[in-house]
Design a protein around this motif. Sequence first.
Motif, mmCIF file in Angstrom:
data_model
loop_
_atom_site.group_PDB
_atom_site.id
_atom_site.type_symbol
_atom_site.label_atom_id
_atom_site.label_comp_id
_atom_site.label_asym_id
_atom_site.label_seq_id
_atom_site.Cartn_x
_atom_site.Cartn_y
_atom_site.Cartn_z
ATOM 1 N N GLY A 38 -11.819 -24.827 -12.300
ATOM 2 C CA GLY A 38 -12.657 -24.214 -13.328
ATOM 3 C C GLY A 38 -12.541 -22.708 -13.209
ATOM 4 O O GLY A 38 -13.033 -22.107 -12.257
ATOM 5 N N LYS A 39 -11.830 -22.103 -14.167
ATOM 6 C CA LYS A 39 -11.521 -20.673 -14.036
ATOM 7 C C LYS A 39 -11.821 -19.932 -15.326
ATOM 8 O O LYS A 39 -11.500 -20.396 -16.417
ATOM 9 C CB LYS A 39 -10.047 -20.490 -13.677
ATOM 10 N N VAL A 40 -12.435 -18.776 -15.186
ATOM 11 C CA VAL A 40 -12.627 -17.872 -16.316
ATOM 12 C C VAL A 40 -11.346 -17.070 -16.489
ATOM 13 O O VAL A 40 -10.891 -16.409 -15.554
ATOM 14 C CB VAL A 40 -13.830 -16.943 -16.080
ATOM 15 N N ARG A 41 -10.762 -17.151 -17.683
ATOM 16 C CA ARG A 41 -9.531 -16.405 -17.956
ATOM 17 C C ARG A 41 -9.827 -14.969 -18.390
ATOM 18 O O ARG A 41 -9.111 -14.046 -18.023
ATOM 19 C CB ARG A 41 -8.736 -17.106 -19.061
ATOM 20 N N ALA A 42 -10.872 -14.789 -19.235
ATOM 21 C CA ALA A 42 -11.139 -13.453 -19.759
ATOM 22 C C ALA A 42 -12.548 -13.371 -20.334
ATOM 23 O O ALA A 42 -13.134 -14.389 -20.721
ATOM 24 C CB ALA A 42 -10.120 -13.090 -20.844
ATOM 25 N N VAL A 43 -13.075 -12.158 -20.378
ATOM 26 C CA VAL A 43 -14.326 -11.880 -21.096
ATOM 27 C C VAL A 43 -14.120 -10.630 -21.944
ATOM 28 O O VAL A 43 -13.370 -9.721 -21.563
ATOM 29 C CB VAL A 43 -15.537 -11.665 -20.150
ATOM 30 N N ILE A 44 -14.782 -10.603 -23.094
ATOM 31 C CA ILE A 44 -14.733 -9.457 -23.998
ATOM 32 C C ILE A 44 -16.162 -9.121 -24.408
ATOM 33 O O ILE A 44 -16.928 -9.997 -24.797
ATOM 34 C CB ILE A 44 -13.909 -9.763 -25.265
ATOM 35 N N ASN A 45 -16.507 -7.830 -24.311
ATOM 36 C CA ASN A 45 -17.820 -7.367 -24.777
ATOM 37 C C ASN A 45 -17.754 -5.857 -24.922
ATOM 38 O O ASN A 45 -17.087 -5.172 -24.132
ATOM 39 C CB ASN A 45 -18.921 -7.758 -23.790
ATOM 40 N N HIS A 46 -18.419 -5.320 -25.930
ATOM 41 C CA HIS A 46 -18.442 -3.874 -26.180
ATOM 42 C C HIS A 46 -17.040 -3.283 -26.269
ATOM 43 O O HIS A 46 -16.788 -2.164 -25.796
ATOM 44 C CB HIS A 46 -19.248 -3.151 -25.093
ATOM 45 N N GLY A 47 -16.118 -4.063 -26.835
ATOM 46 C CA GLY A 47 -14.753 -3.571 -27.003
ATOM 47 C C GLY A 47 -13.958 -3.507 -25.719
ATOM 48 O O GLY A 47 -12.842 -2.967 -25.699
ATOM 49 N N GLN A 48 -14.508 -4.058 -24.641
ATOM 50 C CA GLN A 48 -13.822 -4.031 -23.345
ATOM 51 C C GLN A 48 -13.340 -5.441 -22.981
ATOM 52 O O GLN A 48 -13.986 -6.431 -23.324
ATOM 53 C CB GLN A 48 -14.762 -3.515 -22.252
ATOM 54 N N LEU A 49 -12.232 -5.505 -22.277
ATOM 55 C CA LEU A 49 -11.624 -6.775 -21.856
ATOM 56 C C LEU A 49 -11.442 -6.787 -20.345
ATOM 57 O O LEU A 49 -10.958 -5.814 -19.756
ATOM 58 C CB LEU A 49 -10.264 -6.942 -22.543
ATOM 59 N N VAL A 50 -11.828 -7.901 -19.728
ATOM 60 C CA VAL A 50 -11.512 -8.134 -18.312
ATOM 61 C C VAL A 50 -10.804 -9.490 -18.237
ATOM 62 O O VAL A 50 -11.306 -10.484 -18.762
ATOM 63 C CB VAL A 50 -12.777 -8.165 -17.433
ATOM 64 N N GLU A 51 -9.630 -9.498 -17.621
ATOM 65 C CA GLU A 51 -8.872 -10.733 -17.461
ATOM 66 C C GLU A 51 -8.783 -11.099 -15.989
ATOM 67 O O GLU A 51 -8.667 -10.216 -15.115
ATOM 68 C CB GLU A 51 -7.459 -10.573 -18.012
#
Length: 422
Positions: free
Chosen positions: A407-420
């Motif tokens: 179970g893995k989080v690939r990415a999050v997006i919020n406030h125009g920012q991306l974390v992978e």
Amino acid sequence: MDNILITSATLISPGHLQHGHIVDILVEKGNISRIADATTSADVDAHIVDGKGCFVSVGFFDLHTNFGVPGLETKEDVTTGTAAAAAGGFTAVAVYPNTNPPIHSRSEVSLLVNTARGNLVDVYPIGAISKKRDGNELAELYDMQQAGAIAFSDGDRSLQQAGLMSRALLYSKGFKGLIISFPEDHSVAGGHQMNEGEMSTYLGMKGKPNLAESLMVSRDLFLAEYNEAPVHFTSISTAESVELIKTAKSKGIQVTCDVAAHNLVFTDAEVVAFDSNFKVNPPLRTQRDVDALLEGLREGTIDAVVSQHTPHEIEYKNVEFHIAKEGIIGLQTVLPFLVKAGLSAEDIVTKLAINPRQIIGQTVPGITEGSAANLVLFSMEDQWVYDQHTNKSKAANSPVLGQRLQGKVRAVINHGQLVENK
């Protein structure tokens, strides 16, 4: 990053016309500009995030997180805490007042809000119910709400005075504030090391009985009914609590509750090795309790799942079990624990993204063309190793550190920012 394209992900958004569909989502300058059934995207000038085999939904919201701001930044600061949150799929966290000084006035609330401003992860303070969290005098609840507090709790200190809890419920009702109860009767729970039961008897350790929790749940349900005010219980852990809250909901009492993810996958049998990373509060219970908690999630009695992220320095955990501090870090392991517990993708989104926001009265972000992108992309199948390289927290007090998790989080997006997560 101006343009981001998530490709070939299954959309999980109950009520959405494309719920369950495999879609491409184009994000331009922080806003969703296109949602379409997955097609070739070669003509789009954007950073591509491959969502094949993954699910995309509104970003997760953790209703129970502990940072160290103010005063205990050696445990966790906003930078490391939000990094761990983003890696775990959370675009928002509610931070408890277990700090020094506690978050018990407008000043501490404002400090936390201002420190976290501009982050990908939204940070919402939970103000203390009582001054200094000592359970004697109401803090300035309304002032804290005006400064940005979203709810009120004395954190890991359960409010023992019934009269003070009653006044808090009545007062906060006037400005639509929410009181969060951490249910524990100290007179019954005192001196515990683990759950009271066969395992505590076998190990010769003091146990905390289920009664310590259910007594306080029962008391606060009576107070909520009397004052016609809402109450939220955090980190319930017993079969008796589930049954009490289920009955209260059927009577129309305004009650919601959450459970810590680790209480869904571990039992008190884990303590046999005296690993202090299994020392948590409420303690790990029996399989009977775990089964009741899972059933409570499935039937809707339990509204949300939380990380109960509680970082500690090594000197507080790498010691004998009976003197170790309680708590584990959990922001990055909530998803793997829920996969292990057998929850479906839709259940995970409901308990981690939708219900937590509804509990505190927030509007759930939309996944529609033109709306701000607040998204998480996660896989139920991907495996990864949780170790010193992938752990984003300052602390390392997790019983699964060094293990391979599913179970893995690939990415999050919020406030125009991306974390992978590569």
